[in-house]
Each structure stands twice: as structure tokens, then as C-alpha cells.
Design an enzyme around this catalytic site. Structure first.
Site, PDB file in Angstrom:
ATOM      1  N   HIS A  99     -43.736 -24.187  63.896  1.00  0.00           N
ATOM      2  CA  HIS A  99     -44.037 -24.819  64.995  1.00  0.00           C
ATOM      3  C   HIS A  99     -45.312 -25.291  65.078  1.00  0.00           C
ATOM      4  O   HIS A  99     -46.376 -24.288  65.476  1.00  0.00           O
ATOM      5  CB  HIS A  99     -43.791 -24.485  66.388  1.00  0.00           C
ATOM      6  CG  HIS A  99     -41.993 -24.353  66.495  1.00  0.00           C
ATOM      7  ND1 HIS A  99     -41.328 -25.626  66.425  1.00  0.00           N
ATOM      8  CD2 HIS A  99     -41.226 -23.347  66.763  1.00  0.00           C
ATOM      9  CE1 HIS A  99     -39.825 -25.167  66.753  1.00  0.00           C
ATOM     10  NE2 HIS A  99     -39.876 -24.048  66.850  1.00  0.00           N
ATOM     11  N   HIS A 109     -37.964 -25.564  58.793  1.00  0.00           N
ATOM     12  CA  HIS A 109     -37.219 -24.599  58.713  1.00  0.00           C
ATOM     13  C   HIS A 109     -36.899 -24.297  57.272  1.00  0.00           C
ATOM     14  O   HIS A 109     -36.511 -25.200  56.709  1.00  0.00           O
ATOM     15  CB  HIS A 109     -36.151 -24.719  59.471  1.00  0.00           C
ATOM     16  CG  HIS A 109     -34.808 -23.827  59.595  1.00  0.00           C
ATOM     17  ND1 HIS A 109     -33.786 -24.482  58.851  1.00  0.00           N
ATOM     18  CD2 HIS A 109     -34.675 -22.623  59.844  1.00  0.00           C
ATOM     19  CE1 HIS A 109     -32.805 -23.495  58.905  1.00  0.00           C
ATOM     20  NE2 HIS A 109     -33.348 -22.407  59.187  1.00  0.00           N
ATOM     21  N   HIS A 178     -24.289 -34.549  70.514  1.00  0.00           N
ATOM     22  CA  HIS A 178     -24.349 -35.086  72.055  1.00  0.00           C
ATOM     23  C   HIS A 178     -25.544 -36.027  72.323  1.00  0.00           C
ATOM     24  O   HIS A 178     -25.395 -36.653  73.004  1.00  0.00           O
ATOM     25  CB  HIS A 178     -24.277 -33.799  73.034  1.00  0.00           C
ATOM     26  CG  HIS A 178     -25.715 -33.186  72.776  1.00  0.00           C
ATOM     27  ND1 HIS A 178     -25.883 -31.983  71.861  1.00  0.00           N
ATOM     28  CD2 HIS A 178     -26.639 -32.857  73.587  1.00  0.00           C
ATOM     29  CE1 HIS A 178     -26.744 -31.545  71.618  1.00  0.00           C
ATOM     30  NE2 HIS A 178     -27.625 -32.066  72.965  1.00  0.00           N
ATOM     31  N   GLY A 261     -24.549  -8.479  67.404  1.00  0.00           N
ATOM     32  CA  GLY A 261     -25.458  -7.604  68.178  1.00  0.00           C
ATOM     33  C   GLY A 261     -27.022  -7.263  67.322  1.00  0.00           C
ATOM     34  O   GLY A 261     -27.421  -6.199  67.732  1.00  0.00           O
ATOM     35  N   GLY A 262     -27.621  -8.392  66.638  1.00  0.00           N
ATOM     36  CA  GLY A 262     -28.869  -8.505  66.294  1.00  0.00           C
ATOM     37  C   GLY A 262     -29.973  -8.271  67.380  1.00  0.00           C
ATOM     38  O   GLY A 262     -29.588  -8.311  68.497  1.00  0.00           O
TER      39      GLY A 262
END
Length: 303
Positions: A99, A109, A178, A261-262
Site C-alpha cells: 500500500h 498484490h 456487490h 487456524g493460520g
């Protein structure tokens, strides 16, 4: 070779993380990446998270490496592959989100990864995935075209059909349903890659990973010194809200990390440090902000 060479992939990914961090730091006058090593609580392995914060060029950026081994693939990984449900897994990859501070520099990214799903008395099922995409705030056609030329160059040694297919997949994946708009100008996205054997697929992964800095750094160098004011900053923060919406609602990598569960801090390092939402905001007719919506936030041929 059809059996995955996990150690070779791991060595490449860790070296890629080093090279990307060094390349980004070369554009940053003072701030540096801070490394945080962590262990995977739900299985074996862990990773090294590197975050640069408060820079003059990059307001915040994260470049993560992880290699985790778990007992059961989470729902996000088997939603499209029901045959893999119940298998143990290994997942290793590099994921990054940058960013920038200047609104004229796009957010970027990239992600490259290998999954191996294993079951006793059966051969492992493996596949590569990843890609890179660009999210500008202010539209420069030459930047989008240069980005896509790098994406095409990464794919070209593997066939002329590869770039158009993975470019289309990227446009479709990084789409906010959306909002009826793409997250940015796209790039490459691929998943479930195992055709042609391990060596060829691994070579393609390396090509994608190695082309990220070639694509991004020239844009950073060209735009980072452009003067900007409060209007541009406010628009950047508003558009960052879209990035948050996509990552928390749609992104399969985020869902996989949380469901398996990272480490939450490493998974959510992709979010911007500051973002704004405004109720029912619309850009001024004829403005540069409107042009982003009309000309850039929809699939198009950038070449």
C-alpha cells in the site's frame, strides 16, 4: 517429474521473499521491513512475516512466507475439489500486498503457492496457484499496459494461450459482485495448476514470481514523486475501502488462512493501515476519479 519437490519450492520462495523485500526497500529512503517469525499452532511449520510500516513511499507493505502442514484441508480449499475433503495438507507460498503513500502509485498484490493434499496409501495430489494484480487510484493507461505486458511476458514461454486465459481468470476473480466493479486493472490469476508435470508447473510459478518486481518497480519510480493534495488522499482512502471489502468477503486465501487456524496478524497484513467509507459517494462528472470508474474498473484489453 510428477512428484512435487517441496524443498526446491521452499528454497525458491524464501529467496523470492528476500529479493522482493530488497527491491522494495530500494525505493524507500528510510523505512525497512521488520521480520516476525511464527509457528503454526494447528499443525507443523510456520512462517516469516515481513512488514514495512510508515515509509515515505510505502505507507505499509507486507511480504509473507509460510510453510504449514495440517491434518485436514479447510472448507475453502475443498469447495471446488470435493474429492480432497479429509486429506492432510502442506501449503507453502509467498504472499504480498503493498500500500503506497502517494495516491498516484497503485497498490499491488502478488501470491505464488504450492498445495499438496495427502492421504495414506494414495499418491499426493499437488497443484500450484498464484498471480499478481494492480489496483490504481488514479488512472494511467501506460501503467496498466506496462503491467500487462509484464504479465504476458511471464506467460509467453509457456504458450500464447496462457496469458489470455489467466488474465481473464484474474478479471473474474478480483471482482466485487456487490459493487459491480473489478478491484483494479487485473493481471494474472491461476489455480489448480498441475498439467505438464511438476517441473514445467514449477517453472511457470517462478516466471510469475520473478516478473512481479519487473512489473511494479518502474511504476513506483515513475509516480512516487507526483505532488498530491487532500482531495487525492481522501479518494485513495475511500478506494482502499474496496480493497478491504474484497479481502474480507471474497478472497479465498484469506478464508483459507483463517479457516486453517493460520496466524491472524500475518493473514490480515494485506489490509491497508487507513481506509475510509462514505455513504453513497459519487465522483464528480468529468473528473479523474470518475474516469477510474468508467474506463478502468471493468475488464478490457490493456495490450
Amino acid at each position: 517429474m510428477s512428484t512435487p519437490d517441496i524443498e526446491a519450492v521452499k528454497a525458491y520462495l524464501m529467496d523470492l521473499q528476500d529479493r522482493i523485500c530488497q527491491g522494495l526497500e530500494g525505493e524507500e529512503p528510510s523505512a525497512r521491513f521488520q521480520e516476525d517469525n511464527w509457528a503454526y499452532d494447528n499443525g507443523v511449520g510456520g512462517g516469516r512475516t515481513r512488514v514495512l510500516a510508515g515509509g515515505q513511499v510505502f505507507e505499509q507493505g507486507g511480504v509473507n512466507f509460510s510453510h504449514v502442514v495440517g491434518k485436514t484441508l479447510p472448507p475453502s480449499a475443498t469447495a471446488h475439489r470435493a474429492d480432497l475433503a479429509g486429506r492432510s495438507f502442506q501449503a507453502l507460498g509467498v504472499s504480498l500486498v503493498i500500500h503506497p503513500r502517494n495516491p498516484y502509485v497503485p497498490t499491488s498484490h502478488a501470491n505464488v503457492r504450492l498445495f499438496v493434499a495427502e492421504k495414506e496409501n494414495e499418491p499426493p495430489v499437488w497443484w500450484f496457484g498464484g498471480g499478481f494484480d494492480l489496483t490504481p487510484y488514479y488512472p494511467f493507461e501506460e501503467d496498466a499496459s506496462a503491467w500487462h505486458r509484464s504479465a504476458r511476458d511471464a506467460c509467453l514461454p509457456f504458450g500464447e494461450h496462457v496469458y489470455p486465459a489467466y488474465k481473464k481468470w484474474c478479471d473474474e476473480y478480483f471482482f466485487l459482485k456487490h459493487r459491480n466493479e473489478t478491484r483494479g486493472v487485473g493481471g494474472l490469476f491461476f489455480d489448480d495448476l498441475n498439467e505438464g508435470g511438476f517441473d514445467r508447473c514449477f517453472a511457470f510459478l517462478r516466471s510469475v514470481g520473478d516478473h512481479y518486481l519487473k512489473a511494479y518497480l518502474p511504476i513506483v519510480q515513475k509516480r512516487k514523486e507526483i505532488p498530491y493534495g487532500e482531495r487525492e488522499r481522501e479518494f485513495q482512502l475511500y478506494r482502499r475501502g474496496r480493497y478491504v471489502e474484497f479481502n474480507l468477503v471474497f478472497d479465498r486465501g484469506t478464508l483459507f488462512g483463517l479457516q486453517s487456524g493460520g496466524r491472524t496478524e500475518s493473514i490480515l497484513m494485506s489490509l491497508p493501515p487507513v481506509a475510509h467509507w462514505r455513504y453513497n459517494w459519487k465522483p464528480e462528472p468529468g473528473s479523474a476519479e470518475e474516469r477510474l470508474y468508467t474506463d478502468f474498473l471493468k475488464p478490457r484489453d490493456w495490450l
